[in-house]
Design an enzyme around this catalytic site. Structure first.
Site, PDB file in Angstrom:
ATOM      1  N   LYS A  79       0.846  -1.305  -0.247  1.00  0.00           N
ATOM      2  CA  LYS A  79      -0.023  -0.153   0.078  1.00  0.00           C
ATOM      3  C   LYS A  79       0.918   1.241  -0.090  1.00  0.00           C
ATOM      4  O   LYS A  79       2.019   1.279   0.780  1.00  0.00           O
ATOM      5  CB  LYS A  79      -1.145   0.052   1.252  1.00  0.00           C
ATOM      6  CG  LYS A  79      -1.873   1.017   1.102  1.00  0.00           C
ATOM      7  CD  LYS A  79      -3.147   0.799   2.666  1.00  0.00           C
ATOM      8  CE  LYS A  79      -3.907   2.051   2.564  1.00  0.00           C
ATOM      9  NZ  LYS A  79      -4.837   1.704   3.485  1.00  0.00           N
ATOM     10  N   SER A 155      -9.935   1.725   2.655  1.00  0.00           N
ATOM     11  CA  SER A 155      -9.119   2.418   1.793  1.00  0.00           C
ATOM     12  C   SER A 155      -7.837   1.606   1.137  1.00  0.00           C
ATOM     13  O   SER A 155      -7.556   2.138   0.124  1.00  0.00           O
ATOM     14  CB  SER A 155      -8.273   3.512   2.720  1.00  0.00           C
ATOM     15  OG  SER A 155      -7.338   2.962   3.703  1.00  0.00           O
ATOM     16  N   SER A 179     -10.088  -0.612   6.925  1.00  0.00           N
ATOM     17  CA  SER A 179      -9.445  -0.341   5.655  1.00  0.00           C
ATOM     18  C   SER A 179      -8.695  -1.676   4.894  1.00  0.00           C
ATOM     19  O   SER A 179      -8.597  -1.839   3.831  1.00  0.00           O
ATOM     20  CB  SER A 179      -8.548   0.582   5.493  1.00  0.00           C
ATOM     21  OG  SER A 179      -9.244   1.807   5.274  1.00  0.00           O
TER      22      SER A 179
HETATM   23  N1  GLN Z   1     -13.347   4.429   6.281  1.00  0.00           N
HETATM   24  C1  GLN Z   1     -12.725   4.568   7.323  1.00  0.00           C
HETATM   25  C2  GLN Z   1     -12.390   6.192   7.201  1.00  0.00           C
HETATM   26  O1  GLN Z   1     -12.325   6.692   6.352  1.00  0.00           O
HETATM   27  C3  GLN Z   1     -11.343   3.578   7.727  1.00  0.00           C
HETATM   28  C4  GLN Z   1     -10.205   3.855   7.054  1.00  0.00           C
HETATM   29  C5  GLN Z   1      -9.241   3.165   7.240  1.00  0.00           C
HETATM   30  O2  GLN Z   1      -9.276   2.152   7.739  1.00  0.00           O
HETATM   31  N2  GLN Z   1      -7.917   3.428   6.726  1.00  0.00           N
HETATM   32  O3  GLN Z   1     -11.603   6.653   8.306  1.00  0.00           O
END
Ligand code: GLN
Length: 493
Positions: A79, A155, A179
């Site tokens: 990532k 994400s 995410s």
């Molecule tokens: N969807 C969540 C957010 O926007 C989780 C994102 C994540 O785990 N990086 O914060």
């Protein structure tokens, strides 16, 4: 031999037995990526030259009997917010365009240097990991390999699409509020969020540092166990990493679960959960029962406060963590000799950050400002403690908690992007785990009527990744759908 047919642990064996050359694996990997990347867009950048070069070096070592490392010659996608030395690391943001960190994150060091895996490229993500669909990437969205009109989740969307489609076998993601598990669920792959502090965060560019965790995405539980073993453990460079013995996670994956009690929280099955999801989750629960586990209904009474609590904390931490991207310390500076310092800062941040990141910085700054701090931030911290307590109570009655990963299957591209609140609500079943700091695994447990994957979530007690991997592996074996992948690469070639 087509590498797309193998799990990581199988391929490692083939490399070590000299049934396939590392260079062949890497060449196939890039062919697979080239055949499918325009359809799914998993990557922000590729490092083909460097990867092929390393493959040749490793093959020479293999010829001389000098191979070393548990992931010797295995391609991995990482990532875009985990630092890899001299490798583009942009966090999916224009503000870090062209940034090449001068050092490795600890996980990159362990996986690439010590165990000799090969980084094939950097995966697409919501900018600074803020989002649940990968539509917030400054480099354009990724697309779900099961249906190109749908999001892959986020994400870590790119880290899931590359594994789900067969471009690569394993990848790294991060999980602040879901995410890893969300895209794993939407793309039909395995995603593991370790206990907070189990894996070093050194070299992970922070979003919300009291919640962020790095973890693996793979096609099967055994590969996730293999990777966790390598990534986990105390790191002197990260004071929040724990000095607790690292289990040999691959050892007991087949152990019977007859004496295990699985808690089913009724709050995870309330309104908002799609029927098709409920059905498949109940089937997976039935499988665990048939394997001998005892199923017990439990309650997590403060679960309904998850979303406001999570977003208050995450945005506050984000506003502080992202202050360093001002063009001076980090990030490309807005350059105009006429401008004063304030204009340089505001132009740099205003123009290079995307809309969602700006929204969160503004809200986070507001939450932390004098007068509101007690009302919002402190209150959220107190509720976080209550949620944690709920889980602690639950784990006095069960060994693991089972529930859906996501309330729905993958939604359409563009469906929620203009409605941030609805998008935030998608995280209702993943965020509580981060607030508590617990480990959780998402495995595919079937498909809905549109042939979209559904994820089954297994939440464990602190540092008990061992148990959730064991349960996940047994259910995976029974379901036996983990080798199924969409036909993109085979059709295109
Ligand atoms: N969807 C969540 C957010 O926007 C989780 C994102 C994540 O785990 N990086 O914060």
């Amino acid at each position: 031999m087509k590498i797309i047919d193998f799990m990581a642990y199988e391929l490692i064996e083939k490399i070590n037995n000299k049934e396939i050359k590392v260079i062949d694996i890497l060449q196939q990997t890039y062919e697979n990526i080239e055949a499918s990347e325009d359809l799914i867009h998993s990557f922000i950048s590729l490092s083909k030259e460097e990867a092929l070069e390393k493959a040749r070096i490793l093959d020479k070592k293999l010829d001389n009997g000098k191979q070393s490392g548990k992931l010797f010659g295995l391609p991995i996608a990482i990532k875009d917010l985990i630092c890899v030395k001299n490798n583009l690391t942009t966090c999916g943001s224009k503000i870090l365009e062209g940034y090449k960190p001068p050092y490795n994150a600890t996980v990159s060091d362990r996986i690439l240097e010590k165990e000799n895996a090969i980084c094939v490229g950097r995966t697409n993500m919501d900018e600074f990991a803020m989002g649940s669909s990968t539509e917030n990437s400054s480099y354009g969205p990724s697309y779900n390999p099961w249906d190109f009109n749908r999001v892959p989740g986020g994400s870590s969307g790119g880290s899931a699409t590359c594994v789900a489609s067969g471009q690569t076998i394993i990848s790294l993601g991060t999980d602040t509020g879901g995410s890893i598990r969300c895209p794993a669920s939407y793309c039909g792959v395995t995603g593991l969020k370790p206990t907070y502090g189990r894996v070093s965060r050194y070299g992970l560019i922070s979003y919300a540092n009291s919640l962020d965790v790095i973890g693996p995405i793979s096609r099967c539980v055994k590969d996730a166990a293999l990777l966790l073993k390598i990534m986990a453990g105390k790191d002197p460079l990260d004071s929040t990493s724990y000095d607790i013995k690292v289990d040999n996670y691959t050892n007991d994956l087949d152990k019977p679960i007859e004496k295990k009690v699985l808690g089913v929280p009724k709050e995870f099955f309330g309104e908002g959960i799609e029927q098709s999801v409920k059905k498949k989750i109940n089937e997976a629960i039935k499988i665990s029962e048939n394997l001998g586990a005892e199923i017990r209904e439990i309650t997590l009474p403060h679960l309904e406060y998850t979303i406001p609590t999570y977003y208050l904390i995450a945005m506050s931490e984000a506003s502080s963590n992202l202050a360093r991207f001002d063009g001076l310390r980090y990030g490309e500076m807005y350059d105009n000799p006429q401008s004063d310092v304030f204009e340089v800062f505001s132009k740099t941040r205003g123009e290079k950050f995307g809309e969602e990141v700006r929204r969160r910085i503004i809200l986070g700054t507001y939450i932390l400002s004098a007068g509101y701090y007690e009302m919002f931030y402190l209150k959220a911290l107190k509720v976080r403690t209550l949620i944690k307590q709920d889980f602690k109570n639950a784990f006095t009655q069960c060994d693991a908690i089972v529930c859906p990963t996501m309330p729905t299957t993958a939604f359409k591209i563009g469906e929620l992007v203009d409605d941030p609140l609805q998008m935030y609500l998608m995280d209702a079943l993943t965020c509580p785990v981060n607030l508590a700091g617990l480990p959780a695994l998402s495995i595919p447990c079937g498909f809905d009527q549109n042939n979209l994957p559904i994820g089954f979530q297994i939440i464990g007690n602190y540092f008990d990744e061992h148990t959730i991997l064991n349960i996940g592996n047994l259910i995976e074996n029974k379901l036996n759908i983990y080798r199924k992948i969409p036909q993109i690469i085979r059709n295109k070639k």
